[in-house]
Structure formats: C-alpha cells, structure tokens
Design an enzyme around this catalytic site. Structure first.
Site, PDB file in Angstrom:
ATOM      1  N   GLY A 116      35.484  16.628  60.042  1.00 60.05           N
ATOM      2  CA  GLY A 116      36.759  16.954  60.674  1.00 60.05           C
ATOM      3  C   GLY A 116      37.293  18.332  60.370  1.00 60.05           C
ATOM      4  O   GLY A 116      38.490  18.506  60.126  1.00 60.05           O
ATOM      5  N   SER A 126      37.171  22.517  61.815  1.00 55.44           N
ATOM      6  CA  SER A 126      36.748  23.399  62.917  1.00 55.44           C
ATOM      7  C   SER A 126      35.880  24.533  62.398  1.00 55.44           C
ATOM      8  O   SER A 126      35.315  25.298  63.165  1.00 55.44           O
ATOM      9  CB  SER A 126      37.986  23.977  63.616  1.00 55.44           C
ATOM     10  N   VAL A 148      46.238  19.579  53.032  1.00 60.51           N
ATOM     11  CA  VAL A 148      47.339  19.644  52.056  1.00 60.51           C
ATOM     12  C   VAL A 148      48.194  18.375  52.123  1.00 60.51           C
ATOM     13  O   VAL A 148      49.187  18.249  51.427  1.00 60.51           O
ATOM     14  CB  VAL A 148      48.223  20.900  52.315  1.00 60.51           C
ATOM     15  N   CYS A 202      57.061  27.331  41.106  1.00 59.48           N
ATOM     16  CA  CYS A 202      58.194  28.228  40.896  1.00 59.48           C
ATOM     17  C   CYS A 202      57.758  29.685  41.054  1.00 59.48           C
ATOM     18  O   CYS A 202      56.748  30.109  40.480  1.00 59.48           O
ATOM     19  CB  CYS A 202      58.764  28.015  39.483  1.00 59.48           C
ATOM     20  N   CYS A 262      63.981  27.319  35.358  1.00 51.14           N
ATOM     21  CA  CYS A 262      64.487  28.715  35.260  1.00 51.14           C
ATOM     22  C   CYS A 262      65.398  29.102  36.421  1.00 51.14           C
ATOM     23  O   CYS A 262      65.870  30.235  36.481  1.00 51.14           O
ATOM     24  CB  CYS A 262      63.302  29.692  35.171  1.00 51.14           C
ATOM     25  N   HIS A 306      43.325  24.056  49.359  1.00 50.39           N
ATOM     26  CA  HIS A 306      44.441  24.768  49.987  1.00 50.39           C
ATOM     27  C   HIS A 306      45.776  24.274  49.445  1.00 50.39           C
ATOM     28  O   HIS A 306      46.828  24.597  49.992  1.00 50.39           O
ATOM     29  CB  HIS A 306      44.407  24.630  51.521  1.00 50.39           C
ATOM     30  N   GLN A 350      40.312  20.638  52.551  1.00 53.33           N
ATOM     31  CA  GLN A 350      41.178  21.744  52.969  1.00 53.33           C
ATOM     32  C   GLN A 350      42.580  21.208  53.272  1.00 53.33           C
ATOM     33  O   GLN A 350      43.506  21.985  53.476  1.00 53.33           O
ATOM     34  CB  GLN A 350      40.628  22.413  54.228  1.00 53.33           C
TER      35      GLN A 350
END
Ligand code: BV8
Ligand code: ZN
Length: 244
Positions: free
Chosen positions: A189, A191, A105, A129, A152, A121, A103
């Site tokens: 680790g 919750s 990032v 973009c 772009c 996640h 989970q």
C-alpha cells in the site's frame, strides 16, 4: 501465471522465509477508512503537501498546520486497524526476527499490536517540544491550538517527519540493518514516490531478498519486485497467512 499461483508462490516463500520484513504506506490504512495521500480521496486533495507538511509552513503559520493535524486526529480517532494490520501482527508473532517499517503516522499498526516496528515518518499521536525537544504522547481530540510544552512552555509540534526534514538517524540505521538482512520483503500500500522509503525495495532486492508488492495499482517499484499482487491489502494479507 494465474493470480492464484502468484499468491501461492508468495505464500510459500513467506512460510519458508527466515527474516521477514514489511514496508507499509497509506494504502494499508485505506481499508480502515483513512484517506490516502495521493488517491482520489487523498488528504492532499484539500491541501498541498508543500503548504502544510513542511517546517517552513509551521514556522510561517503554526495555527494552520495544527488545524490540519487536528482535523486528521479527529478523523483518525474513530478508525480501527483492519485485517491487513492484524495479519502483520500475526507475521510478527510467527517470526522472532520480523520487522515492520511503516511510513504511516496514523498509529494503527501499534493499535493492532505491532511492536517490532519503525514509524519512520513519526506518529500523529506524539508531540515534540520546539524548545526542549521532549517527545510525549498526546491523544487529546481536539488538541488545544496552539499547544505548549508542560515542562518549558514552548510551542509543541507534531512528532512527524515533514518534507525536507531528515528521518531520525536511529530509524535510518534500523531500516538499513533489516533491509540488508531480510530474505523476504512485503511492500504493502505505498505509491513508492516518497524517499528514502521509495528506495527500500531496491535495497532489499540488491541484498538478495524476495520482494513482493501488494497494491491496487502498479507502482514505480512494480518493475523491480519479484511478484506484484493486485488487490486490497485487507483481502490479500490474510490469504498469504492462511497455512492451507
Ligand atoms: C528526506 C509526514 C533528506 C507528513 C510524510 C529524491 C528525489 C526527489 C525528492 C526527494 C528525494 N529525496 C528526498 C526528497 C524529498 C522528499 C520526497 O521524497 N519528496 C517526494 C514527494 C518526491 N523526501 C523528504 O523530504 C524526506 N526527507 O529525504 O530528507 C534530508 C537529508 C538531510 C537533511 C534534510 C533532508 C521526508 C519524507 C517524509 C515526508 N513526510 N509524511 C504527514 O503525513 O503529515 S510523507 C507522506 O507520504 C506520508 O507519510 C505517506 O506515508 C508518504 C508516502 O505516501 P504513501 O504512504 O505511499 O501513500 P500514497 O497515498 O502516496 O499511496 C497509497 C498507495 O496505496 C497507492 O499506491 C494506492 O494505490 C495504494 N492503495 C490504496 N488503497 C489500497 C492500496 N493498496 C492496497 N490496498 C488498498 N486498499
Ligand atoms: Zn519543552
């Protein structure tokens, strides 16, 4: 059972398992000095999740959201994987069918050498973009605020799954496949409050897996797992790998 014997039980199960799966949350990075979300020093202390990690927040105030992510990127840039991340890399080396669902990032599993993983996640070091949806790695610290797409020119956003956003279909598919085929799941680790990841332990359990949890505290999953090991991930993971 004395703590030593539950550790021994998990170690034996791990040594005998054919398809090992690991699910991690912010607690595994706590030992690298990365604040968790809901702990005493949690990220959310200074900010409220619903104010920042949502598409509405980004639409309303992209500068504020980017300032928060920039602050986290600056913090994470100096952090290293710890013995728990490295232990999971060793598990992958030992088991060809190994899979890790994280989970987190923070990118620390990848930095440690994990390759068979789903970052469900997203990853704070990737940007997407809002115009052409191109996804690129971006390690600028600080990142320019507001960053724009080189292809772009549209506004870039963090390539992260916010609250109220659906996980990527291919990640959900991969999670479903590995959760149903694993014979051992280690939950480390987390919750256990954020869905759909919070439901993964029961999916594996229903499919017949042996499920063990490593956490400092009891969690909502503690009642359904086979073994709960209480302690720091950086201490317990290496003990589970020790062949002696
Ligand atoms: C979705 C990116 C649907 C942001 C994150 C059912 C009921 C209620 C609500 C929902 C529900 N289903 C869906 C929802 C909504 C929501 C949700 O679950 N809300 C919660 C709060 C109730 N879920 C979603 O929105 C998800 N999307 O379901 O989409 C959908 C379908 C179709 C169309 C539209 C939508 C998306 C969820 C993803 C959200 N994004 N992160 C960012 O990071 O910037 S979640 C965020 O929390 C982090 O990613 C983090 O990983 C995650 C979970 O937290 P943990 O990792 O568990 O960390 P935490 O701090 O909470 O706990 C740390 C643990 O470690 C503690 O237990 C501690 O004791 C332990 N620990 C500490 N130190 C150590 C340790 N353990 C061992 N060793 C140590 N040293
Ligand atoms: Zn673009």
């Amino acid at each position: 059972m004395a703590p030593g014997s539950t550790l021994e039980l998990v170690r034996q199960r791990l040594a005998a398992a054919r398809n090992i799966m690991v699910l991690t949350g912010a607690g595994i990075s706590a030992d690298s000095g990365v604040p968790t979300f809901r702990g005493a020093d949690g990220f959310w202390r200074q900010y409220r999740a619903e104010d920042l990690a949502t598409p509405d927040a980004f639409a309303r105030d992209p500068k504020l959201v980017w300032e928060w992510y920039n602050w986290r990127r600056e913090l994470l840039a100096m952090k290293q994987p710890n013995a728990a991340h490295l232990g999971i890399v060793e598990l992958e080396r030992r088991s060809p069918t190994f899979w890790l669902i994280t989970q987190n990032v923070d990118g620390l599993h990848r930095d440690a050498g994990s390759r068979n993983l789903s970052e469900i996640h997203g990853n704070i070091w990737k940007v997407r973009c809002t115009g052409c949806h191109a996804v690129d790695e971006n390690r600028d610290v600080p990142i320019s605020i507001l960053p724009s797409c080189l292809q772009c020119g549209s506004l870039l956003r963090p390539h992260i799954v916010w609250f109220g956003e659906s996980l990527l279909a291919e990640d959900l598919q991969q999670c479903s496949t590995v959760l149903r085929s694993c014979d051992l799941l280690l939950v480390i680790g987390t919750s256990g409050v954020v869905y759909p990841a919070a439901g993964f332990a029961s999916v594996a359990k229903d499919a017949g897996a042996f499920v063990a949890e490593i956490n400092l505290d009891p969690t909502p999953q503690s009642s359904l797992v086979d073994v709960s090991l209480q302690g720091r991930a950086k201490d317990l993971v290496p003990l589970l790998l020790d062949p002696t």
